[in-house]
Design a protein around this motif. Structure first.
Motif, PDB file in Angstrom:
ATOM      1  N   GLN A  15      55.962  60.721  28.200  1.00 27.02           N
ATOM      2  CA  GLN A  15      55.987  60.733  29.654  1.00 27.02           C
ATOM      3  C   GLN A  15      56.444  62.059  30.268  1.00 27.02           C
ATOM      4  OE1 GLN A  15      57.696  58.296  27.848  1.00 27.02           O
ATOM      5  NE2 GLN A  15      56.155  56.702  28.033  1.00 27.02           N
ATOM      6  N   HIS A  18      56.863  60.843  45.517  1.00 23.52           N
ATOM      7  CA  HIS A  18      57.598  59.668  45.069  1.00 23.52           C
ATOM      8  C   HIS A  18      58.176  59.909  43.666  1.00 23.52           C
ATOM      9  CE1 HIS A  18      58.427  55.352  45.152  1.00 23.52           C
ATOM     10  NE2 HIS A  18      57.950  55.269  43.923  1.00 23.52           N
ATOM     11  N   TYR A  42      62.214  60.324  42.521  1.00 21.85           N
ATOM     12  CA  TYR A  42      62.831  59.553  41.444  1.00 21.85           C
ATOM     13  C   TYR A  42      63.499  60.467  40.418  1.00 21.85           C
ATOM     14  CZ  TYR A  42      61.091  54.810  42.475  1.00 21.85           C
ATOM     15  OH  TYR A  42      60.869  53.578  43.011  1.00 21.85           O
ATOM     16  N   SER A 101      52.886  57.925  36.353  1.00 21.12           N
ATOM     17  CA  SER A 101      52.370  57.409  37.627  1.00 21.12           C
ATOM     18  C   SER A 101      52.369  55.884  37.711  1.00 21.12           C
ATOM     19  CB  SER A 101      50.968  57.953  37.894  1.00 21.12           C
ATOM     20  OG  SER A 101      50.089  57.546  36.878  1.00 21.12           O
ATOM     21  N   THR A 102      52.417  55.210  36.580  1.00 24.29           N
ATOM     22  CA  THR A 102      52.409  53.745  36.581  1.00 24.29           C
ATOM     23  C   THR A 102      53.762  53.143  36.195  1.00 24.29           C
ATOM     24  OG1 THR A 102      51.625  53.686  34.295  1.00 24.29           O
ATOM     25  CG2 THR A 102      49.955  53.642  36.035  1.00 24.29           C
ATOM     26  N   MET A 103      54.770  53.977  36.018  1.00 25.77           N
ATOM     27  CA  MET A 103      56.078  53.495  35.576  1.00 25.77           C
ATOM     28  C   MET A 103      56.965  53.093  36.747  1.00 25.77           C
ATOM     29  SD  MET A 103      56.867  56.338  32.655  1.00 25.77           S
ATOM     30  CE  MET A 103      58.386  55.667  32.061  1.00 25.77           C
ATOM     31  N   THR A 104      57.880  52.163  36.486  1.00 28.31           N
ATOM     32  CA  THR A 104      58.897  51.810  37.472  1.00 28.31           C
ATOM     33  C   THR A 104      60.022  52.843  37.393  1.00 28.31           C
ATOM     34  OG1 THR A 104      60.188  50.461  35.942  1.00 28.31           O
ATOM     35  CG2 THR A 104      58.400  49.355  37.158  1.00 28.31           C
ATOM     36  N   HIS A 105      60.917  52.779  38.375  1.00 32.07           N
ATOM     37  CA  HIS A 105      62.051  53.704  38.397  1.00 32.07           C
ATOM     38  C   HIS A 105      62.904  53.547  37.136  1.00 32.07           C
ATOM     39  CE1 HIS A 105      65.274  56.162  40.008  1.00 32.07           C
ATOM     40  NE2 HIS A 105      66.120  55.185  39.764  1.00 32.07           N
ATOM     41  N   GLN A 106      63.135  52.327  36.727  1.00 33.26           N
ATOM     42  CA  GLN A 106      63.969  52.065  35.550  1.00 33.26           C
ATOM     43  C   GLN A 106      63.316  52.597  34.270  1.00 33.26           C
ATOM     44  OE1 GLN A 106      65.180  48.018  35.369  1.00 33.26           O
ATOM     45  NE2 GLN A 106      66.962  48.469  34.095  1.00 33.26           N
ATOM     46  N   GLU A 107      61.997  52.452  34.146  1.00 31.46           N
ATOM     47  CA  GLU A 107      61.294  52.971  32.975  1.00 31.46           C
ATOM     48  C   GLU A 107      61.328  54.499  32.956  1.00 31.46           C
ATOM     49  OE1 GLU A 107      57.913  49.479  32.424  1.00 31.46           O
ATOM     50  OE2 GLU A 107      57.546  51.121  33.819  1.00 31.46           O
ATOM     51  N   MET A 108      61.157  55.096  34.134  1.00 33.15           N
ATOM     52  CA  MET A 108      61.235  56.565  34.227  1.00 33.15           C
ATOM     53  C   MET A 108      62.609  57.059  33.801  1.00 33.15           C
ATOM     54  SD  MET A 108      59.694  58.375  37.534  1.00 33.15           S
ATOM     55  CE  MET A 108      58.489  57.407  38.356  1.00 33.15           C
ATOM     56  N   ARG A 109      63.617  56.370  34.287  1.00 34.38           N
ATOM     57  CA  ARG A 109      64.999  56.738  33.983  1.00 34.38           C
ATOM     58  C   ARG A 109      65.250  56.686  32.480  1.00 34.38           C
ATOM     59  NH1 ARG A 109      69.599  53.241  34.005  1.00 34.38           N
ATOM     60  NH2 ARG A 109      71.479  54.341  34.564  1.00 34.38           N
TER      61      ARG A 109
END
Length: 120
Positions: A27, A59, A63, A90-98
């Motif tokens: 990612q 966005h 994040y 681009s398809t991840m949630t904030h928690q997944e990105m984190r």
């Protein structure tokens, strides 16, 4: 990392790309360059147009900046960081990105204190 400044100029990015080290997962790609004697760190972000329109790119950047602020006290001070996001972001949630960004920062050995990362 008490203060977080931004990398904005192309020549600043080029210096980090040439002199820094890169670490990646599916990612994110993170470039880290140590600046000796600086009390602050700088962050540069790169989000491609392939990620979506301007709203989506901003966005993602918001994040990433928020995640950096959250872990500011655990990151090595005095480094330049460039974060390049890849398509899956681009398809991840904030928690997944984190979680993914923390993984890369640990891989780069710039995230200190092995405390459990709090869940949102």
């Amino acid at each position: 990392m008490k203060m977080l400044k931004r990398l904005k100029k192309n020549h600043e990015f080029q210096i980090v790309f040439q002199e820094g080290k890169s670490f990646a997962n599916r990612q994110f790609v993170v470039y880290v360059r140590k600046q000796n004697g600086k009390p602050y760190s700088r962050l540069g972000l790169s989000v491609s147009k392939k990620m979506g329109n301007a709203v989506m790119r901003n966005h993602i950047k918001r994040y990433i900046k928020e995640i950096f602020r959250e872990f500011a006290d655990r990151l090595e001070a005095g480094n330049d960081y460039i974060i390049i996001s890849r398509k899956p972001v681009s398809t991840m949630t904030h928690q997944e990105m984190r979680k993914s960004l923390v993984h890369v920062l640990k891989k780069a050995r710039v995230l200190h204190d092995s405390r459990k990362i709090p869940q949102l």
